[in-house]
Design an enzyme around this catalytic site. Structure first.
Site, mmCIF file in Angstrom:
data_model
loop_
_atom_site.group_PDB
_atom_site.id
_atom_site.type_symbol
_atom_site.label_atom_id
_atom_site.label_comp_id
_atom_site.label_asym_id
_atom_site.label_seq_id
_atom_site.Cartn_x
_atom_site.Cartn_y
_atom_site.Cartn_z
ATOM 1 N N THR A 1 14.093 -15.545 10.186
ATOM 2 C CA THR A 1 15.204 -15.127 9.342
ATOM 3 C C THR A 1 15.202 -13.628 9.092
ATOM 4 O O THR A 1 14.176 -12.959 9.273
ATOM 5 C CB THR A 1 15.116 -15.887 7.996
ATOM 6 O OG1 THR A 1 16.110 -15.409 7.097
ATOM 7 C CG2 THR A 1 13.745 -15.710 7.350
ATOM 8 N N GLY A 2 16.321 -13.129 8.650
ATOM 9 C CA GLY A 2 16.399 -11.745 8.212
ATOM 10 C C GLY A 2 15.809 -11.552 6.830
ATOM 11 O O GLY A 2 15.531 -10.415 6.428
ATOM 12 N N ASP B 1 23.045 -19.190 15.099
ATOM 13 C CA ASP B 1 24.510 -19.196 15.052
ATOM 14 C C ASP B 1 25.154 -17.832 15.214
ATOM 15 O O ASP B 1 26.332 -17.744 15.539
ATOM 16 C CB ASP B 1 24.986 -19.776 13.708
ATOM 17 C CG ASP B 1 24.779 -18.806 12.557
ATOM 18 O OD1 ASP B 1 25.774 -18.319 12.000
ATOM 19 O OD2 ASP B 1 23.615 -18.516 12.223
ATOM 20 N N LYS C 1 14.609 -11.089 16.737
ATOM 21 C CA LYS C 1 13.897 -12.350 16.548
ATOM 22 C C LYS C 1 13.058 -12.734 17.771
ATOM 23 O O LYS C 1 12.006 -13.368 17.624
ATOM 24 C CB LYS C 1 14.874 -13.462 16.175
ATOM 25 C CG LYS C 1 15.476 -13.271 14.778
ATOM 26 C CD LYS C 1 16.356 -14.430 14.358
ATOM 27 C CE LYS C 1 16.900 -14.220 12.949
ATOM 28 N NZ LYS C 1 17.700 -15.363 12.471
ATOM 29 N N ASN D 1 22.528 -11.876 15.411
ATOM 30 C CA ASN D 1 21.098 -11.565 15.305
ATOM 31 C C ASN D 1 20.207 -12.659 15.880
ATOM 32 O O ASN D 1 18.997 -12.466 16.023
ATOM 33 C CB ASN D 1 20.704 -11.277 13.844
ATOM 34 C CG ASN D 1 20.872 -12.471 12.930
ATOM 35 O OD1 ASN D 1 21.796 -13.269 13.080
ATOM 36 N ND2 ASN D 1 20.000 -12.600 11.948
ATOM 37 N N ASP E 1 20.567 -19.099 7.387
ATOM 38 C CA ASP E 1 21.955 -19.085 6.923
ATOM 39 C C ASP E 1 22.915 -19.534 8.017
ATOM 40 O O ASP E 1 22.899 -19.016 9.136
ATOM 41 C CB ASP E 1 22.330 -17.686 6.429
ATOM 42 C CG ASP E 1 21.478 -17.277 5.230
ATOM 43 O OD1 ASP E 1 21.463 -18.035 4.254
ATOM 44 O OD2 ASP E 1 20.817 -16.235 5.301
ATOM 45 N N ASP F 1 16.760 -20.236 12.476
ATOM 46 C CA ASP F 1 17.531 -19.373 11.602
ATOM 47 C C ASP F 1 17.888 -20.178 10.356
ATOM 48 O O ASP F 1 17.942 -21.412 10.386
ATOM 49 C CB ASP F 1 18.795 -18.922 12.342
ATOM 50 C CG ASP F 1 19.755 -18.173 11.440
ATOM 51 O OD1 ASP F 1 19.340 -17.173 10.841
ATOM 52 O OD2 ASP F 1 20.922 -18.597 11.333
#
Length: 267
Positions: free
Chosen positions: A43-44, A217, A194, A220, A11, A9
């Site tokens: 990631t998103g 973290d 994910k 998601n 952010d 991930d």
């Protein structure tokens, strides 16, 4: 355990408080990539939103991929070829837009190469967050293109309103609705997460989740942390993520990714 792929991930995980890649994290991952491990940004964000990190990590070999849109797209970093995708349509989003008008929250819709800020209620701060890496168009929902594939819609708003929206939308059948930051709620195609994206990439390589180490973290990240052979929660991760992880490392502001990798791989 034979770890072949490191899923990361961005952010509040790989990136520091300034949304930057630290020297220690960068150099540690580059060493492992040079050893032959797959380093996969998971990631998103769309791939256009992560190109600086792909460049900094030199993830541009023929078989280097990113997992974008929280698992909705798997794309080759070099050729940009998409090997898996799942998307929403404007018609599918009508119930969400109706609710946005009722509850007064903003929406942004993201395609593979551009974004649309739906301004019926107000323009969100999502464009400022993404920066200049994607083109944004301000548009009313009625004028949103009908023929586009939207890989996600997001609502960037106050954390308290994010919780309210989640409560109102939890039973909608056509979506996966998940929080990626305290102030960002994401609307994804049903079944997309994910872990789903990782399963598609693992099938491409002929590997299993036992070959995956994943770092995250937030809400998601839960599916991939649960699925990975080794799921690592950041020190700043939510209690839910820590509860399902195999290990907890330092915070993202303390180079927690590098700290764990250096110890595990004896760098």
């Amino acid at each position: 355990m034979d770890i072949k792929l490191i899923a990361l991930d961005l952010d509040n995980t790989l990136l520091n408080a300034d949304c930057l890649l630290s020297i220690r994290n960068r150099e540690t991952l580059k060493k492992l990539h040079q050893r032959g491990l797959k380093v996969v940004l998971t990631t998103g964000r769309p791939i256009k939103g992560i190109l600086p990190f792909i460049d900094q990590l030199n993830l541009k070999e023929v078989e280097d991929y990113s997992i974008n849109f929280n698992g909705g797209v798997i794309q080759n970093n070099l050729s940009k070829k998409i090997i898996s995708s799942k998307f929403l349509t404007k018609d599918m989003m009508k119930p969400i837009n109706n609710l946005a008008n009722q509850m007064r929250f903003p929406l942004d819709g993201i395609t593979i190469d551009r974004a649309y800020s739906v301004i019926d209620v107000k323009k969100s701060g999502y464009q400022s967050f993404i920066g200049k890496l994607m083109a944004f168009t301000d548009v009313e929902f009625a004028d949103l293109p009908d023929d586009q594939h939207y890989f996600k819609f997001v609502s960037q708003t106050e954390p308290a309103q994010v919780a309210e929206i989640q409560a109102e939308t939890k039973n909608l059948p056509n979506f996966t609705i998940v929080k990626s930051r305290p102030n960002l709620l994401e609307f994804l195609p049903r079944g997309v997460n994910k872990s789903f994206g990782l399963s598609k990439l693992l099938a491409h390589f002929g590997w299993s989740f036992d070959n995956v180490m994943a770092f995250g973290d937030e809400e998601n990240d839960l599916p991939m942390i649960k699925s990975a052979g080794i799921g690592v929660a950041m020190g700043n991760a939510s209690a839910e993520v820590k509860a399902v992880s195999n290990a907890v490392t330092k915070r993202n502001t303390e180079d927690g990714v590098a700290v764990y990798l250096e110890k595990y791989f004896d760098l």
